[in-house]
Design an enzyme around this catalytic site. Structure first.
Site, PDB file in Angstrom:
ATOM      1  N   ARG A  32     -10.156  65.245  24.657  1.00 55.66           N
ATOM      2  CA  ARG A  32     -10.375  63.915  25.245  1.00 55.66           C
ATOM      3  C   ARG A  32     -10.610  62.857  24.179  1.00 55.66           C
ATOM      4  O   ARG A  32     -11.405  61.923  24.371  1.00 55.66           O
ATOM      5  CB  ARG A  32     -11.570  63.928  26.209  1.00 55.66           C
ATOM      6  CG  ARG A  32     -11.411  64.835  27.398  1.00 55.66           C
ATOM      7  CD  ARG A  32     -10.855  64.048  28.576  1.00 55.66           C
ATOM      8  NE  ARG A  32     -10.833  64.854  29.769  1.00 55.66           N
ATOM      9  CZ  ARG A  32     -11.547  64.583  30.865  1.00 55.66           C
ATOM     10  NH1 ARG A  32     -12.333  63.541  30.901  1.00 55.66           N
ATOM     11  NH2 ARG A  32     -11.446  65.355  31.912  1.00 55.66           N
ATOM     12  N   ARG A  36     -12.859  56.804  26.944  1.00 52.43           N
ATOM     13  CA  ARG A  36     -13.759  55.672  27.159  1.00 52.43           C
ATOM     14  C   ARG A  36     -14.767  55.421  26.052  1.00 52.43           C
ATOM     15  O   ARG A  36     -15.372  54.357  26.003  1.00 52.43           O
ATOM     16  CB  ARG A  36     -14.503  55.862  28.487  1.00 52.43           C
ATOM     17  CG  ARG A  36     -13.624  55.590  29.686  1.00 52.43           C
ATOM     18  CD  ARG A  36     -14.229  56.161  30.928  1.00 52.43           C
ATOM     19  NE  ARG A  36     -14.307  57.610  30.792  1.00 52.43           N
ATOM     20  CZ  ARG A  36     -14.785  58.421  31.723  1.00 52.43           C
ATOM     21  NH1 ARG A  36     -15.267  57.926  32.835  1.00 52.43           N
ATOM     22  NH2 ARG A  36     -14.800  59.718  31.526  1.00 52.43           N
ATOM     23  N   ARG A  45      -7.943  49.853  29.652  1.00 56.02           N
ATOM     24  CA  ARG A  45      -8.307  50.246  31.018  1.00 56.02           C
ATOM     25  C   ARG A  45      -8.855  49.071  31.834  1.00 56.02           C
ATOM     26  O   ARG A  45      -8.813  49.100  33.066  1.00 56.02           O
ATOM     27  CB  ARG A  45      -9.293  51.403  30.986  1.00 56.02           C
ATOM     28  CG  ARG A  45      -8.642  52.753  30.741  1.00 56.02           C
ATOM     29  CD  ARG A  45      -7.952  53.334  31.992  1.00 56.02           C
ATOM     30  NE  ARG A  45      -8.944  53.882  32.918  1.00 56.02           N
ATOM     31  CZ  ARG A  45      -9.339  53.312  34.028  1.00 56.02           C
ATOM     32  NH1 ARG A  45      -8.820  52.151  34.393  1.00 56.02           N
ATOM     33  NH2 ARG A  45     -10.238  53.866  34.792  1.00 56.02           N
ATOM     34  N   ASP A  81      -3.237  63.349  32.203  1.00 51.33           N
ATOM     35  CA  ASP A  81      -4.330  64.111  32.776  1.00 51.33           C
ATOM     36  C   ASP A  81      -3.717  65.396  33.322  1.00 51.33           C
ATOM     37  O   ASP A  81      -2.489  65.492  33.428  1.00 51.33           O
ATOM     38  CB  ASP A  81      -5.024  63.314  33.893  1.00 51.33           C
ATOM     39  CG  ASP A  81      -6.362  63.936  34.278  1.00 51.33           C
ATOM     40  OD1 ASP A  81      -7.360  63.696  33.587  1.00 51.33           O
ATOM     41  OD2 ASP A  81      -6.396  64.709  35.246  1.00 51.33           O
ATOM     42  N   TYR A 159      -8.823  71.699  42.416  1.00 52.81           N
ATOM     43  CA  TYR A 159      -8.754  70.293  42.856  1.00 52.81           C
ATOM     44  C   TYR A 159      -7.940  70.158  44.141  1.00 52.81           C
ATOM     45  O   TYR A 159      -8.285  69.384  45.041  1.00 52.81           O
ATOM     46  CB  TYR A 159      -8.141  69.408  41.758  1.00 52.81           C
ATOM     47  CG  TYR A 159      -9.099  69.125  40.631  1.00 52.81           C
ATOM     48  CD1 TYR A 159     -10.087  68.157  40.769  1.00 52.81           C
ATOM     49  CD2 TYR A 159      -9.041  69.838  39.441  1.00 52.81           C
ATOM     50  CE1 TYR A 159     -10.978  67.894  39.743  1.00 52.81           C
ATOM     51  CE2 TYR A 159      -9.932  69.590  38.401  1.00 52.81           C
ATOM     52  CZ  TYR A 159     -10.900  68.624  38.563  1.00 52.81           C
ATOM     53  OH  TYR A 159     -11.790  68.369  37.557  1.00 52.81           O
TER      54      TYR A 159
HETATM   55  O1  CP3 Z   1      -7.653  64.763  25.435  1.00 56.11           O
HETATM   56  C1  CP3 Z   1      -7.073  63.663  25.558  1.00 56.11           C
HETATM   57  O2  CP3 Z   1      -7.385  62.658  24.888  1.00 56.11           O
HETATM   58  C2  CP3 Z   1      -5.864  63.582  26.478  1.00 56.11           C
HETATM   59  C3  CP3 Z   1      -6.140  63.121  27.782  1.00 56.11           C
HETATM   60  C4  CP3 Z   1      -6.807  63.987  28.830  1.00 56.11           C
HETATM   61  C5  CP3 Z   1      -7.481  63.405  29.930  1.00 56.11           C
HETATM   62  N1  CP3 Z   1      -7.830  64.386  30.793  1.00 56.11           N
HETATM   63  C6  CP3 Z   1      -7.735  61.968  30.092  1.00 56.11           C
HETATM   64  C7  CP3 Z   1      -8.722  61.501  31.083  1.00 56.11           C
HETATM   65  C8  CP3 Z   1      -6.812  65.365  29.037  1.00 56.11           C
HETATM   66  C9  CP3 Z   1      -6.276  66.475  28.145  1.00 56.11           C
HETATM   67  C10 CP3 Z   1      -7.454  65.605  30.282  1.00 56.11           C
HETATM   68  C11 CP3 Z   1      -7.603  66.949  30.856  1.00 56.11           C
HETATM   69  C12 CP3 Z   1      -8.404  67.112  32.072  1.00 56.11           C
HETATM   70  N2  CP3 Z   1      -8.538  66.266  33.139  1.00 56.11           N
HETATM   71  C13 CP3 Z   1      -9.130  68.283  32.377  1.00 56.11           C
HETATM   72  C14 CP3 Z   1      -9.180  69.505  31.512  1.00 56.11           C
HETATM   73  C15 CP3 Z   1     -10.096  69.316  30.351  1.00 56.11           C
HETATM   74  C16 CP3 Z   1     -11.538  69.352  30.708  1.00 56.11           C
HETATM   75  O3  CP3 Z   1     -12.224  68.369  30.359  1.00 56.11           O
HETATM   76  O4  CP3 Z   1     -11.981  70.345  31.268  1.00 56.11           O
HETATM   77  C17 CP3 Z   1      -9.748  68.108  33.618  1.00 56.11           C
HETATM   78  C18 CP3 Z   1     -10.628  69.097  34.345  1.00 56.11           C
HETATM   79  C19 CP3 Z   1      -9.354  66.824  34.103  1.00 56.11           C
HETATM   80  C20 CP3 Z   1      -9.685  66.217  35.404  1.00 56.11           C
HETATM   81  C21 CP3 Z   1     -10.354  64.915  35.258  1.00 56.11           C
HETATM   82  N3  CP3 Z   1      -9.742  63.753  34.838  1.00 56.11           N
HETATM   83  C22 CP3 Z   1     -11.702  64.612  35.556  1.00 56.11           C
HETATM   84  C23 CP3 Z   1     -12.734  65.617  36.059  1.00 56.11           C
HETATM   85  C24 CP3 Z   1     -11.879  63.259  35.311  1.00 56.11           C
HETATM   86  C25 CP3 Z   1     -13.110  62.441  35.618  1.00 56.11           C
HETATM   87  C26 CP3 Z   1     -14.194  62.692  34.670  1.00 56.11           C
HETATM   88  C27 CP3 Z   1     -14.110  61.691  33.574  1.00 56.11           C
HETATM   89  O5  CP3 Z   1     -14.172  62.090  32.411  1.00 56.11           O
HETATM   90  O6  CP3 Z   1     -14.005  60.506  33.934  1.00 56.11           O
HETATM   91  C28 CP3 Z   1     -10.657  62.734  34.817  1.00 56.11           C
HETATM   92  C29 CP3 Z   1     -10.375  61.356  34.368  1.00 56.11           C
HETATM   93  C30 CP3 Z   1      -9.893  61.190  32.971  1.00 56.11           C
HETATM   94  N4  CP3 Z   1      -8.940  61.963  32.350  1.00 56.11           N
HETATM   95  C31 CP3 Z   1     -10.285  60.168  32.074  1.00 56.11           C
HETATM   96  C32 CP3 Z   1      -9.557  60.355  30.890  1.00 56.11           C
HETATM   97  C33 CP3 Z   1      -9.591  59.512  29.635  1.00 56.11           C
HETATM   98  C34 CP3 Z   1     -11.246  59.042  32.380  1.00 56.11           C
HETATM   99  C35 CP3 Z   1     -10.484  58.015  33.112  1.00 56.11           C
HETATM  100  C36 CP3 Z   1     -10.995  56.623  32.902  1.00 56.11           C
HETATM  101  O7  CP3 Z   1     -11.856  56.190  33.686  1.00 56.11           O
HETATM  102  O8  CP3 Z   1     -10.516  55.925  31.985  1.00 56.11           O
END
Ligand code: CP3
Length: 358
Positions: A32, A36, A45, A81, A159
């Site tokens: 990640r 943010r 964003r 994502d 999910y």
């Molecule tokens: O790693 C990176 O920089 C690449 C981008 C990436 C995102 N999500 C961006 C994201 C990757 C590889 C993911 C994978 C992801 N997404 C997983 C597997 C990795 C892990 O953390 O276990 C999972 C379970 C998700 C599902 C997901 N997406 C959740 C639970 C959430 C909300 C929680 C949160 O962190 O806000 C997201 C949203 C998300 N995915 C954001 C980002 C940057 C935040 C979105 C925002 O508000 O800008």
């Protein structure tokens, strides 16, 4: 395979470590890493929704490059994502403000599973594939590899059935226990979609892949993991074995059956923060490269505490290497938190590079 990608495979410390080859220093990237905690990300964003950024190749490419340009990680990961591939299968996905991802039409019956489509990635995830082409055109000449990724079938299924995140995974487990044929069909469809998507990411230019099974270990005991997850993960990794790029097998909460997770496949094991690095690594085989496993909460502390924890990970990796084990790729044990101070990230990247230079 084109010549520039071949050169990258020989010169990139990250790609060399993935193949078990020696490197001049320990490569590092952070799960990640585009997100943010970066003001540059928040600025984009503020103008565009999450799905807009993912769906617009130029924006996704720009966000992917932000942490590389700011901190100099050894690999980029394409900004997307794990959940958008579900949209083309028939799910109504939303990234709701403050709530995380929501699926408004979760699976509630075997009929819902039967109705799911398995569209090709070029149709389903075309914007992300286009973003990969843009990013690799920029990064390959700079000698930096791009990681493509996808969710593992259990994590996606959770999910699709719960309709969002969960603490108990009770609906998902109820489906697998009471409707095993529907579970099998759901997992097969997810494997079909994810294998095609991951292969297309390689065709578009990704030079490594990571599969995220974030929730299986938190949801399932050993017997259920072996019965309801492992066969599908095995098929997934087997189908990716001949893409020509290394595949990272990442999971969390799987410490009690890490050997069974490793048996699913993959070239590199991604380890979470719950066990000390060398103890976890021992359980998956020291001959396999490992990635991890700093607790992301350490990045919320002051430098002396952070440094102590980084040194601990590095010392355990050095011990494995000295004993004839495989190379280490530094990473967190799970995704970086949004409230992480940017200065800690910069200091971490520089410190790992300097402390391991040989
Ligand atoms: O790693 C990176 O920089 C690449 C981008 C990436 C995102 N999500 C961006 C994201 C990757 C590889 C993911 C994978 C992801 N997404 C997983 C597997 C990795 C892990 O953390 O276990 C999972 C379970 C998700 C599902 C997901 N997406 C959740 C639970 C959430 C909300 C929680 C949160 O962190 O806000 C997201 C949203 C998300 N995915 C954001 C980002 C940057 C935040 C979105 C925002 O508000 O800008």
């Amino acid at each position: 395979m084109n010549k520039t990608l071949k050169t990258l495979q020989q010169t990139s410390p990250f790609l060399r470590a993935c193949r078990g080859l020696p490197t001049d220093y320990t490569p590092i990237w952070l799960m990640r890493q585009a997100g943010r905690y970066m003001p540059e990300y928040r600025a984009i964003r503020a103008q565009h929704s999450m799905l807009d950024v993912i769906g617009t190749p130029e924006l996704a490419a720009a966000v992917t490059l932000q942490p590389i340009d700011a901190f100099g990680m050894d690999a980029a990961i394409i900004f997307s994502d794990i959940l958008p591939p579900l949209i083309g299968m028939g799910f109504n996905l939303e990234f709701a403000k403050g709530e995380g991802p929501v699926i408004h039409n979760p699976i509630t019956s075997p009929e819902d599973v039967a109705a799911l489509r398995t569209p090709p990635a070029e149709e389903n995830m075309g914007a992300t594939l286009a973003a990969i082409r843009l990013v690799t055109a920029e990064l390959t000449p700079r000698g930096i590899p791009l990681i493509g990724f996808a969710g593992a079938p259990f994590t996606l299924a959770s999910y699709a059935v719960e309709g969002g995140g969960s603490k108990t995974y009770s609906k998902t487990k109820a489906l697998m226990y009471t409707a095993p044929q529907a579970w099998d069909e759901l997992m097969r469809k997810l494997v079909t979609v994810q294998v095609d998507y991951l292969r297309q990411q390689v065709a578009a230019g990704a030079s490594a892949l990571q599969v995220f099974d974030s929730w299986a270990g938190l949801a399932l005991g050993l017997q259920d993991y072996v019965r309801y997850v492992q066969p599908y993960n095995k098929r997934l990794f087997a189908e990716l074995a001949h893409t020509g790029v290394p595949v990272i097998n990442f999971s969390t909460g799987t410490a009690v059956y890490l050997d069974q997770v490793a048996a699913c496949g993959g070239d590199v094991m991604g380890l979470d923060w719950r066990l000390p690095l060398d103890m976890a690594w021992q359980r998956v085989g020291l001959d396999k490269p490992a990635q991890g496993n700093l607790d992301p909460v350490a990045l919320l502390t002051e430098w002396p505490e952070l440094q102590e924890r980084v040194d601990d990970v590095l010392a355990r990796a050095a011990k494995v290497r000295a004993g004839g084990g495989a190379p280490h790729i530094f990473n967190l044990g799970h995704g970086i938190f949004p409230n992480t101070p940017v200065d800690n990230v910069r200091r971490l990247i520089d410190y790992v590079h300097e402390a391991t230079a040989r």
